[in-house]
Each structure stands twice: as structure tokens, then as C-alpha cells.
Design an enzyme around this catalytic site. Structure first.
Site, mmCIF file in Angstrom:
data_model
loop_
_atom_site.group_PDB
_atom_site.id
_atom_site.type_symbol
_atom_site.label_atom_id
_atom_site.label_comp_id
_atom_site.label_asym_id
_atom_site.label_seq_id
_atom_site.Cartn_x
_atom_site.Cartn_y
_atom_site.Cartn_z
ATOM 1 N N GLU A 31 6.963 5.315 7.368
ATOM 2 C CA GLU A 31 6.550 6.509 6.627
ATOM 3 C C GLU A 31 7.471 7.686 6.952
ATOM 4 O OE1 GLU A 31 1.854 5.426 5.974
ATOM 5 O OE2 GLU A 31 2.424 6.524 7.774
ATOM 6 N N THR B 206 0.866 -1.197 0.000
ATOM 7 C CA THR B 206 0.000 0.000 0.000
ATOM 8 C C THR B 206 0.895 1.238 0.000
ATOM 9 O OG1 THR B 206 -0.240 -0.149 2.398
ATOM 10 C CG2 THR B 206 -1.982 -1.124 1.070
ATOM 11 N N THR C 13 -1.070 -1.187 6.950
ATOM 12 C CA THR C 13 -1.127 -2.259 7.923
ATOM 13 C C THR C 13 0.021 -3.214 7.669
ATOM 14 O OG1 THR C 13 -3.438 -2.126 8.179
ATOM 15 C CG2 THR C 13 -2.514 -4.300 8.360
ATOM 16 N N SER D 176 -4.394 9.480 2.778
ATOM 17 C CA SER D 176 -3.845 8.199 2.330
ATOM 18 C C SER D 176 -4.913 7.141 2.460
ATOM 19 C CB SER D 176 -2.621 7.828 3.157
ATOM 20 O OG SER D 176 -2.917 7.796 4.514
ATOM 21 N N ASN E 123 0.848 11.820 5.994
ATOM 22 C CA ASN E 123 -0.362 11.610 6.780
ATOM 23 C C ASN E 123 -1.239 12.840 6.974
ATOM 24 O OD1 ASN E 123 -0.260 8.750 7.590
ATOM 25 N ND2 ASN E 123 1.741 9.361 8.337
ATOM 26 N N LYS F 160 4.292 -6.721 4.091
ATOM 27 C CA LYS F 160 4.032 -5.347 3.696
ATOM 28 C C LYS F 160 3.785 -4.561 4.980
ATOM 29 C CE LYS F 160 0.645 -3.290 3.329
ATOM 30 N NZ LYS F 160 -0.256 -2.359 4.117
#
Lengths: 409, 409
Positions: free
Chosen positions: A281, A162, A199, A409, A404, A188
Site C-alpha cells: 500500500e 482487494t 490479506t 478500506s 489507511n 493477492k
């Protein structure tokens, strides 16, 4: 996520060469669940005789696929098993509709593969609260089954991404007295972990022949020292799932006492866990926090996570600032036992503080040099006992805020 | 902090007109402890007959001045009391040197004011781990004592600022059957703010005549509902201190049962607490999180703080994104009891989600409009019981990263 993110500066050079694990095949497809122009569904099919074990998020607001997996995970598997994963939609907080969507997907997978519904496990990752367009997935099942390929694991790693900026894989081969077995895993995840898109999902396969109980015991124990010791942003997902399948295709029997296998599996799980942190991130630094001398291992872990999750520590790391005062603060607030005057703090091999104050041998230049590295080790000894724990995290940067806050997102 | 920060967009219009509290005088001075060209030390001197009560950080790595205050706070005060505060250096994690520095400062204040050392309370706020240049403070004590002024409280509020972008004050007057009393308080705080009292310093004065026990009981209870219900970044300071002095100069006796006084005091404390959040580092939104229907008040508080401290919720607020999925995530991870299918979530008066899914009446436009406001109310009902709690926080922005990562504060 609409926007394409640059590959993390902490990413490994490339995807590792994962071996074929006999007894499991993979397929991926572009179903258009949410993303366009990329694969977003993967199917892994395990041969009859395989066993499957799993570890799941402890969130009280778990997603529908997680609840379904948890109901099924204890059963026997004489018929093999299927794992179907979609990205783009988490099917979380979708009420009765969510459970119905899981039912539609698992029924369709069961029909297409000839497996009983109880042997079909699904995961969904992506946006929360929107109904899963399950018909887009079920429309592609025949194509998926036709495309099953023992060498398809790297494509599978890509289909489940993702906000990830690189696909994540790890492998090990173990020579046991009774024979050689292989392990290959994919993951992931990019935050610990955002419910919208990031996640953590992990799928590991081995050709070892194991009982489900032994496999479950092993991954549950190792999970505590690997995936449960990483944090990007302290936010726990509604969908975190680790599933491991043992096909038995090697014919090599592995039991709970096979420490060489357990060590190899821990290496694979730790490697994947570290890759998730490296893709945190906005991350620019990979940080290892090792706490020793605590009253108990649990206390050590509490301190380590308090440091790892402190926004002030994480921003100091981002700013390459050897601001050890913020580490003292994080220890002080954690709630676990600490004595200010017994604390020792190190950056790598540089002694920063001891006996409640900065070390006479420490210079700001030494600390600053350590903080400029992409990989930083923070060592804390509490001087109280023999409790120890290590956790891994990344820094908190403008990149995290941009991902974020600047767009959805 | 070297860099001058722009005034918070959430700041009140100006500093309130604080009344003179008979029995207490203030003075400030430029001592150059760390900052240049501004006041950085304040002295408050309370007349004989005053009582002083206090609440302090629960950090295990408390600063030396906090430990000194805690040792002294229970005593009687026939001689009055002094409060001396410096900004620029927290005198925290400074080992034996830190305790010696407190000793030098309190001895000098005692000498200059004629008070016993046991009646001198100090606070220090600023950088951690550097020795406090106490001689710069003690060199200014005669000047401070000469400058004592009953109307000096606004100057005192300015002298204690660090990363604050505005001075913080609040006041109340209470008409009791037995007479009128006044309350005036000041505070500083902007980062390292979490509910164990943050690098937050608060000084409140009243001319009410109270026993120390009654005063202590009142501020301890109200603290739980005010300062312990705010969070900027979940990081608890080593220096948090609230001191309140009652001079008795009004001659109006106030006891533990005087609810009108307690309510007025709670108003002052809540006002100051909200001002700290409004000056949160990088803050652009003031967020009220009200949780109801929990199994207990403690559970409600756990959920509310989990939402308030979630980086993903805070960045969504910064991005004006009505991302209620992240609120579901924060409830799920908190560890307190929750049932996904009984949850109700509101933004102000807009019903967003109920019964485990988005409400049929909700539109993204409604949520987006609410999120554009500078003040946002997030309401969560758990549908389990009658437990309730409210906490206050701000958003997480590029400004926070800039303040804490781009240069050393």
C-alpha cells in the site's frame, strides 16, 4: 474498497502467460458479496488423485475459513478437491455466525461438485467483523461449476483482489529426468497485511505427481524463505493462506529429494512474494535487506525485519534519504546480538559505514544516488558469525496513510 | 531540524511553573552545534552532597555519551555533579571519534566546574553518524558557568529540544512527616520513541536527601510503568537517557519506603512521558490502551504494545475510523495468549465487541463519536486471567511522513 487505486509504480509490465495445469479448472463470478461490477468469487476444482497442502497465518484471531482449512488439510484426497475464494468480506471475528457461513458454503460446493465436504477448502478476504452473505455465494455455484475452464487462472487472480492494484501470477516449467512438470500460481495481497481488505492469499498448482507429505514439507520449508520474509507494514492478517494442489496429471512423480522441482517452486513463490511487496500500500520503492555475519540465521532475520519494519527507515527510503543512522538504530533496537564497532553497512555496492562509523570512502552523493533508484539494496554485515537472512519490504509513504487513514478500506 | 514545526495540537496550554530545587542551578547557551539562532547546550550543576541515578537505552548501538554515563552512574558523589546536554548532534555511531568528543567535553566541564571528570554526565541528541563539533561546546563553558541560575530550568527544557514542538516540564511537592520536598523535571522527545527509552532525554531534580541506591531503585521501578510504556513509532533511540539528581538541600531524608514520595515522583515521570507522546511526530490523537484479563502482566503489555505499534491501528485512529477489526488483528499477531471468542473490546465506555463478535448493542455512530475526540481510550479484556498493562501512544499521520520523509531530521 470504494476508491480505485492507481497501479503500483513497482508493478510488473503485465500478467505473465500462465500455462494450463492439467487436472485443475477455474471459474469466476460476480456474486456481489460486497463489490459491484467486478468478479468476487473464484472456484478452482482439482481432479481426483490430486493432493493439497497448505500454510496458514499464525494469528491467534484466525478467521473461520482458515480454521476450517486447517482442520481439513492433513487428509487424503482420493476424490479431488475444491478451493472457493471470495473477496469483499474476510469472515473474520464473526463468532459462531462465521463458522456457520463456512459450513453453508462448503456444503453447497460439495453438493455442486460431488465432492465430500472434507475436500472443500475456502478463503475469504475483505472487511472484518461483518457477517458473510453466504447466500450470495451459494446462489452462484451452479454458474461457477458450468463455467469451469482449464485456462481460467488469470480471471481467478483478478477475482480475489482487494486493495491490490494488479493481479499477481508466476510460473515455472521443470525438466526432470523422469519428465516435465509445470507450476502456476496466483496471489493477492498488498500489505503484510491489512485485515480489512489486504490479506495475502496464494494458490499454486502443479501437474506433478506428489505425496501430500512431500508437498507439505516442501511448501512449509520454502514458505519460511519467501512469504515469511516479506513485510509491508508489520501487520499480520487474520486470513493469510497458501494452498498448493498437485494434480498428478503429468504422471511425472516428484519427491522430497527433487531439488530441481523445489528450486523452481521456490522461484514461483519468491516471485509471488515480491509481487505482493511491489503492490504494498502506497509503495514507491522495492527494498531488499540482506543481513550477513550474524551469530545465527535467526538473529540475522530479527535484524533484517527490525530494519524492514522500522517506520523511520521506511520513511527515509520514501524520502530518498541515505539516512544510515536509522539503520544503525534499527539494528540496535532489534534485541539480537550486535556490536556497534563491527558493523558494516552498504547501499548496493556502496560502502557506507564500517567499524562503528561512516566509511572514509563514502560520500553523501553516492548514497543519495542509490536512494533515487526504485529498487534499493541495504546490506548489513554484523561481523559476528555466519548467520544470514534476506527480507523484502517497501517504503512508508503518504500513499499508505491516505489508503489507511483518509477513508475506510 | 531546519524546519519549524507547528505546536502539537495535543500540547498542554503552557510550560508549568517549576519551583526552584535548592542545590541545582542551570545555564544555557547558543553554541551553534548545528542549529542557529537558538540555545542548544544546557548545563545543570548539582551541589556537593547530591546523588545521581540514571536509566538508559538498551539499544545495542548506544551512543558514546550513554556509554560514558553508564560507566560513571554507580559512583559516589561527595563533590556534586554536572549534567551537560547538547541538541543538534547525537554523537551516535561516531566510532572512536565519538568517545574522544565525550572525553573533550567532560574534561572541559570538569575544569570549568572544579568537579572530577567522573562526576560529569553528558547527553547528546540530534543527527546520528556525524562527528560532534565538541570545540563549539567547550568554547562556551565559561559563559555557561557564569550564567548558572537556580531558576533556569525552563530555559534548559528549551535548549534540549530537537523535533519537539513544545518544552516539557512537570513538578510535584510532597509533604512527608519528616518535612516537605520538591521534585521538578524536564524532558525532550518526539520521534524515535519506543519503550526502551526513546530519543528521549529526561532530567529530574529533587531537594530530598536520599541514598543513591534508594534513588536508583525508585526510578528504575517507576520507569517500567511510565517511560517504558510509551511509544510513538516503535523505533528505539540510541541515546535515551533519564538522569535524576537528589541534592539533599531540603535536609529531608527520603528512603525507599516513602511511598508518598514515590507516588509523587511517578506522577512527574508519567506527566513527562505523556507529554512526549503528546508531542509525537505528527500526532493529532493521544491514545491510552488498557489491556486486562491477560494470562500475565507481560502478556498484557505485549498485546498493548502490539496494538500501540500497529501502523493500521494508528492510521485508523488518525482517520477517526472506529476500525476495531484492526485491533483484533493486532491482538492476533502479538504472539501472546488470546482466545478470539473471549475477547472484549471497548472505546472508552462504549462496548464494541464481545464473545468473538461485534456487540449487539454497538452502533458505528457510537464508535465514530468516540474516535472524533482528541483523547481516545481503547480497552481490551482477554478473559483469560488477571494480567494487566496500560501503554500510551499517538496516531500515525501525514505529518509523521512529512517530518521523516520530506526532509532530513
Amino acid at each position: 474498497m470504494a476508491k480505485t487505486l492507481a497501479r503500483s509504480p513497482l508493478a510488473p509490465e503485465g500478467f505473465p502467460a500462465l500455462p494450463v495445469i492439467d487436472g485443475v479448472r477455474f471459474a469466476t463470478v460476480q456474486a456481489g458479496v460486497r463489490y459491484q461490477g467486478r468478479t468476487d468469487v473464484m472456484l478452482a476444482l482439482l481432479d481426483p488423485g490430486s493432493v493439497v497442502a497448505g500454510v496458514f497465518t499464525r494469528s491467534a484471531t484466525r478467521a473461520a475459513p482458515v480454521l476450517d482449512c486447517q482442520r481439513k488439510i492433513g487428509g487424503e484426497a482420493p476424490d479431488g478437491a475444491a478451493i472457493l475464494v471470495n473477496s469483499g468480506n474476510a469472515n473474520a471475528f464473526t463468532g459462531k455466525n462465521g463458522e456457520e457461513a463456512v459450513g453453508h458454503v462448503t456444503a453447497a460446493v460439495a453438493k455442486a461438485t460431488g465432492l465430500p465436504d472434507t475436500r472443500v477448502f475456502t478463503s475469504s478476504t475483505g472487511v472484518i467483523g461483518e457477517p458473510l452473505k453466504h447466500e450470495r455465494i451459494t446462489a452462484k455455484l451452479d454458474e461457477l461449476v458450468e463455467g469451469l475452464d482449464p485456462a481460467g487462472i488469470e480471471s481467478a487472480a483478478k477475482a480475489i483482489m482487494t486493495t491490490d492494484t494488479f493481479p499477481k501470477g508466476a510460473t515455472a516449467e521443470v525438466d526432470l529426468p523422469q519428465g516435465r512438470v509445470k507450476i502456476a500460481g496466483i496471489a493477492k495481497g498488498s500489505g503484510m497485511i491489512a485485515p480489512d481488505m489486504a490479506t495475502m492469499l496464494v494458490y499454486i498448482f502443479t501437474d506433478a505427481k506428489m505425496s501430500r507429505t512431500d508437498l507439505q514439507g516442501m511448501i512449509s520449508a520454502i514458505n519460511e524463505r519467501t512469504f515469511n520474509c516479506i513485510t509491508v507494514d508489520s501487520d499480520t492478517s487474520t486470513s493469510d493462506t497458501l494452498l498448493m494442489g498437485a494434480t498428478g496429471a503429468s504422471g511425472v512423480e516428484v519427491g522430497a529429494q527433487d531439488s530441481a522441482f523445489a528450486e523452481a517452486l521456490e522461484g514461483v513463490m519468491l516471485d509471488l512474494a515480491h509481487q505482493v511487496v511491489r503492490d504494498g500500500e502506497g509503495a514507491t520503492k522495492f527494498v531488499t535487506i540482506a543481513v550477513t555475519g550474524a551469530e545465527s540465521d535467526a538473529d540475522a532475520r530479527t535484524h533484517a525485519l527490525s530494519i524492514a519494519n522500522s517506520p523511520l527507515v521506511k520513511t527515509a527510503v520514501a524520502g530518498e534519504d541515505p539516512n544510515w543512522g536509522r539503520i544503525v538504530m534499527a539494528i540496535g533496537k532489534s534485541g539480537a546480538a550486535a556490536d556497534r564497532d563491527l558493523l558494516t553497512i552498504r547501499f548496493g555496492d556502496v560502502l557506507v559505514a564500517e567499524k562503528g562509523w561512516v566509511s572514509p570512502s563514502y560520500s553523501e552523493e553516492q548514497g543519495a544516488a542509490k536512494m533515487k533508484q526504485p529498487e534499493i539494496e541495504i546490506g548489513v554485515d554484523l561481523g559476528l558469525g555466519s548467520g544470514a537472512a534476506t527480507v523484502w519490504t517497501c517504503d512508508l509513504t503518504h500513499g499508505y496513510i491516505s489508503i489507511n487513514a483518509d477513508y475506510r478500506s
